[in-house]
Design an enzyme around this catalytic site. Structure first.
Site, PDB file in Angstrom:
ATOM      1  N   GLU A 225       0.873  -1.177   0.000  1.00  0.00           N
ATOM      2  CA  GLU A 225       0.000   0.000   0.000  1.00  0.00           C
ATOM      3  C   GLU A 225       0.905   1.219   0.000  1.00  0.00           C
ATOM      4  OE1 GLU A 225      -3.180  -0.143  -0.233  1.00  0.00           O
ATOM      5  OE2 GLU A 225      -3.660  -2.186   0.356  1.00  0.00           O
TER       6      GLU A 225
ATOM      7  N   CYS B 220      -3.340   8.413   3.555  1.00  0.00           N
ATOM      8  CA  CYS B 220      -2.995   7.972   2.207  1.00  0.00           C
ATOM      9  C   CYS B 220      -4.174   8.168   1.261  1.00  0.00           C
ATOM     10  CB  CYS B 220      -2.586   6.516   2.244  1.00  0.00           C
ATOM     11  SG  CYS B 220      -3.804   5.498   3.072  1.00  0.00           S
TER      12      CYS B 220
HETATM   13  P1  NAP Z   1       8.117   5.030   4.755  1.00  0.00           P
HETATM   14  O1  NAP Z   1       9.213   5.973   5.077  1.00  0.00           O
HETATM   15  O2  NAP Z   1       8.168   4.354   3.440  1.00  0.00           O
HETATM   16  O3  NAP Z   1       8.125   3.972   5.950  1.00  0.00           O
HETATM   17  C1  NAP Z   1       7.154   2.962   6.037  1.00  0.00           C
HETATM   18  C2  NAP Z   1       7.687   1.813   6.882  1.00  0.00           C
HETATM   19  O4  NAP Z   1       8.772   1.174   6.211  1.00  0.00           O
HETATM   20  C3  NAP Z   1       8.226   2.248   8.240  1.00  0.00           C
HETATM   21  O5  NAP Z   1       7.892   1.279   9.195  1.00  0.00           O
HETATM   22  C4  NAP Z   1       9.729   2.277   8.004  1.00  0.00           C
HETATM   23  O6  NAP Z   1      10.466   2.124   9.194  1.00  0.00           O
HETATM   24  C5  NAP Z   1       9.886   1.093   7.092  1.00  0.00           C
HETATM   25  N1  NAP Z   1      11.094   1.092   6.276  1.00  0.00           N
HETATM   26  C6  NAP Z   1      11.843   2.152   5.878  1.00  0.00           C
HETATM   27  N2  NAP Z   1      12.861   1.719   5.095  1.00  0.00           N
HETATM   28  C7  NAP Z   1      12.752   0.367   5.012  1.00  0.00           C
HETATM   29  C8  NAP Z   1      13.508  -0.656   4.354  1.00  0.00           C
HETATM   30  N3  NAP Z   1      14.571  -0.372   3.615  1.00  0.00           N
HETATM   31  N4  NAP Z   1      13.106  -1.941   4.496  1.00  0.00           N
HETATM   32  C9  NAP Z   1      12.026  -2.258   5.229  1.00  0.00           C
HETATM   33  N5  NAP Z   1      11.276  -1.318   5.869  1.00  0.00           N
HETATM   34  C10 NAP Z   1      11.627  -0.031   5.759  1.00  0.00           C
HETATM   35  O7  NAP Z   1       6.687   5.698   4.838  1.00  0.00           O
HETATM   36  P2  NAP Z   1       6.129   6.666   5.975  1.00  0.00           P
HETATM   37  O8  NAP Z   1       6.875   7.938   5.802  1.00  0.00           O
HETATM   38  O9  NAP Z   1       6.123   6.006   7.297  1.00  0.00           O
HETATM   39  O10 NAP Z   1       4.603   6.817   5.553  1.00  0.00           O
HETATM   40  C11 NAP Z   1       4.134   7.811   4.703  1.00  0.00           C
HETATM   41  C12 NAP Z   1       3.766   7.260   3.356  1.00  0.00           C
HETATM   42  O11 NAP Z   1       2.938   6.110   3.513  1.00  0.00           O
HETATM   43  C13 NAP Z   1       2.960   8.213   2.528  1.00  0.00           C
HETATM   44  O12 NAP Z   1       3.537   8.310   1.258  1.00  0.00           O
HETATM   45  C14 NAP Z   1       1.570   7.605   2.422  1.00  0.00           C
HETATM   46  O13 NAP Z   1       0.887   7.873   1.239  1.00  0.00           O
HETATM   47  C15 NAP Z   1       1.847   6.161   2.585  1.00  0.00           C
HETATM   48  N6  NAP Z   1       0.696   5.490   3.171  1.00  0.00           N
HETATM   49  C16 NAP Z   1      -0.047   4.653   2.394  1.00  0.00           C
HETATM   50  C17 NAP Z   1      -1.141   4.004   2.930  1.00  0.00           C
HETATM   51  C18 NAP Z   1      -1.984   3.065   2.118  1.00  0.00           C
HETATM   52  O14 NAP Z   1      -2.774   2.335   2.706  1.00  0.00           O
HETATM   53  N7  NAP Z   1      -1.859   3.026   0.819  1.00  0.00           N
HETATM   54  C19 NAP Z   1      -1.488   4.221   4.265  1.00  0.00           C
HETATM   55  C20 NAP Z   1      -0.721   5.078   5.018  1.00  0.00           C
HETATM   56  C21 NAP Z   1       0.378   5.711   4.454  1.00  0.00           C
HETATM   57  P3  NAP Z   1      11.029   3.404   9.975  1.00  0.00           P
HETATM   58  O15 NAP Z   1       9.876   4.220  10.384  1.00  0.00           O
HETATM   59  O16 NAP Z   1      11.772   2.817  11.118  1.00  0.00           O
HETATM   60  O17 NAP Z   1      11.921   4.120   8.988  1.00  0.00           O
END
Ligand code: NAP
Length: 516
Positions: free
Chosen positions: A257, A296
């Site tokens: 997602e 999101c």
């Molecule tokens: P993110 O930076 O991509 O992080 C998401 C998760 O991935 C966090 O738990 C992060 O851990 C982890 N992560 C980071 N690098 C990783 C790697 N190399 N390998 C495995 N895991 C890794 O996203 P975010 O900033 O938390 O969230 C915002 C984004 O999420 C927005 O773009 C939004 O649109 C999207 N979103 C989508 C939905 C949906 O249902 N489609 C829902 C909510 C949000 P850490 O926090 O420890 O870095």
């Protein structure tokens, strides 16, 4: 030093051996708690979850597992006030925004508990009817869905620490898969506290629920062939995850997602003064401001007939002007903070990326923050942008500003509007506003292939509709293309992800003995 939150793996609480990462109050800038996963033996943790957790869950029937979900919901409900306090402190949200996350989680759990009860005493699900494989019905093929003998790993985003866990855990546990959750670091506290309450209550079998807080290092390496991975987060991280060797080598099933440029579309005949126009204005303002636009599913692009561009800008701007931004503890504040100062910077950067393609139609930044220091707080006032040439404004169709920002776009005619919505390259949701059922029906069909959900608002559903950005467990959540290609929720359809489809070819007597 603030408290270091322990992880729960291998059936016991284990603290990381590192100094930990501090979780902050995004309004006051103060340190709240720390998280750390250094030194955890993740391979053993995953092996225990599969061997003990999934095995114990799969020994139960669907109805028995549904009863566990109901008890989990009851336990969480008794601690609801504590969750509210954590959300205010760590997510910087006003109470109504915290409720979207916390009550959304409880509601979703309750739904799956109900739906699961109706599945009764089975341990596998029938998938369609048996079909004969020859002229006579002597030998037949029956498809079925059986729980996968692995675990479910969730890597979650920061914006829904409560709902993000339980909307996934409810169908996973109901399917009989042990859950390992890795919440986003910035807001991990609420997820950790919920897991702690459920573990303390002793409801679930050992190994059925684990939590790893802090770095994601090593999590994907520990996945095995029958595991499933559900990731929610940015498209950039999703791309890294998709190309991880574990996923490629073991064909680990993954649900992604990612981010999405969702749109709201006012139909051509909905002029100012019509109920549809007012409904669009109301929904846009709600979507821009609920959780400070950190959903999101929030509306990012507003498509209106060219002739109403000015009137729409004025009406949306007038409502946004009434939104007070600041410290969520102040009763006069309607919109709290972004989740962190890093997100505040990311919103600034996003606005800079859109600046060359847009004009500013409403700038909330001219209003002072309430009860918050702008040099410290991650509070960002709403900003409405506009692009008079929607075709040329490519950045608007590319850049997701994850905050209280949306762009108004004029269109020539309905085909043009539908084409603009599709410029998002696959989105979670589009909403339509109008009063002509035939036109709305055909527009909904036209958008369905590129959107996970189409939300149609007509005057008669003004009070009944559930909101553009609200994810209801009854409906599919997830969209194609840029939105990640995921599929969550949608009632019992969510169970598909955690089950393996197989065909059993046998005599009708043997098929009857499957107990489906
Ligand atoms: P993110 O930076 O991509 O992080 C998401 C998760 O991935 C966090 O738990 C992060 O851990 C982890 N992560 C980071 N690098 C990783 C790697 N190399 N390998 C495995 N895991 C890794 O996203 P975010 O900033 O938390 O969230 C915002 C984004 O999420 C927005 O773009 C939004 O649109 C999207 N979103 C989508 C939905 C949906 O249902 N489609 C829902 C909510 C949000 P850490 O926090 O420890 O870095």
């Amino acid at each position: 030093m603030t408290a270091l939150l322990p992880n729960f793996v291998c059936g016991r609480w284990q603290s990381g051996t590192g100094a930990g990462t501090a979780l902050l109050d995004p309004v006051l800038g103060t340190e709240l708690v720390r998280v750390d996963a250094t030194g955890l033996d993740l391979r053993s943790a995953f092996a225990f979850a599969r061997r003990a957790g999934s095995a114990a869950l799969q020994a139960l029937t669907y109805a028995e597992r549904a009863a566990l979900l109901a008890r989990v919901g009851q336990v969480l409900q008794t601690h609801r006030d504590a969750y509210d306090a954590i959300a205010t402190a760590n997510s910087g949200t006003v109470q109504s925004d915290s409720a979207v996350d916390i009550d959304g989680a409880l509601f979703t759990l309750g739904q799956y508990a109900r739906w699961g009860t109706a599945l009764g005493s089975a341990r596998a699900l029938r998938d369609g009817e048996a079909v004969k494989l020859g002229k006579e019905p002597l030998f037949q093929s029956q498809h079925l869905q059986v729980p996968r003998p692995g675990l479910a790993l969730f890597i979650n985003a920061f914006n829904f620490p409560a709902w993000g866990l339980w909307e996934k855990a409810a169908p996973a546990l109901l399917s009989g898969l042990a859950v390992v959750v890795k919440p986003a670091t910035a807001t991990a506290w609420l997820t950790q506290r919920m897991v702690q309450d459920v573990v303390d209550a002793g409801i679930l079998p050992a190994g059925a629920l684990s939590i790893v807080c802090g770095s994601s290092n090593g999590l994907l390496d520990a996945l095995a062939p029958f595991d499933v991975l559900s990731f929610t987060g940015s498209a950039d991280t999703a791309a890294v995850i998709r190309s991880h060797p574990s996923l490629a080598r073991h064909a680990v099933r993954a649900n992604i997602e990612a981010d999405s440029l969702n749109s709201a579309l006012l139909l051509p005949d909905a002029t100012p003064g019509t109920p549809a126009f007012d409904l669009l204005v109301r929904e846009v303002v709600r979507e821009m401001t609920v959780k400070s636009g950190q959903k999101c599913t929030a509306i990012r692009r507003i498509l209106v007939p060219a002739k109403v561009y000015g009137a729409a800008a004025e009406a949306i701007g007038a409502k946004l002007a009434k939104v007070s931004t600041g410290n969520p503890r102040n009763a006069g504040v309607r919109m709290g903070a972004l989740v962190s100062r890093a997100q505040f910077e990311a919103v600034q950067q996003g606005l800079a990326q859109l600046a060359h393609a847009t004009e500013v139609l409403h700038d909330g930044r001219t209003q002072a923050l309430v009860d918050a220091d702008p040099a410290v707080a991650a509070c960002h006032q709403p900003v409405l942008l506009g692009a008079r040439d929607a075709d040329m404004a490519q950045a608007v169709h590319d850049v997701e500003v994850f905050g209280p920002v949306a762009t108004l776009l004029p269109y020539r005619d309905l085909p043009h509007a539908l084409a603009l919505a599709q410029r998002g390259q696959g989105s979670l949701v589009a909403s339509l506003y109008g009063d002509d059922a035939a036109a709305l029906g055909s527009a909904a069909l036209a958008l369905a292939a590129s959107h996970g959900r189409v939300h149609v608002v007509t005057p008669e559903v003004a009070q009944a509709h559930t909101g553009h950005g609200n994810v209801m467990p009854q409906s599919l959540h997830g969209g194609p293309g840029r939105a990640g290609g995921g599929a969550e929720l949608g009632g019992l359809r969510a169970l598909d992800f955690y089950h393996q489809r197989a065909a059993v070819q046998a005599s009708p007597q043997v098929l009857a003995a499957l107990g489906l």
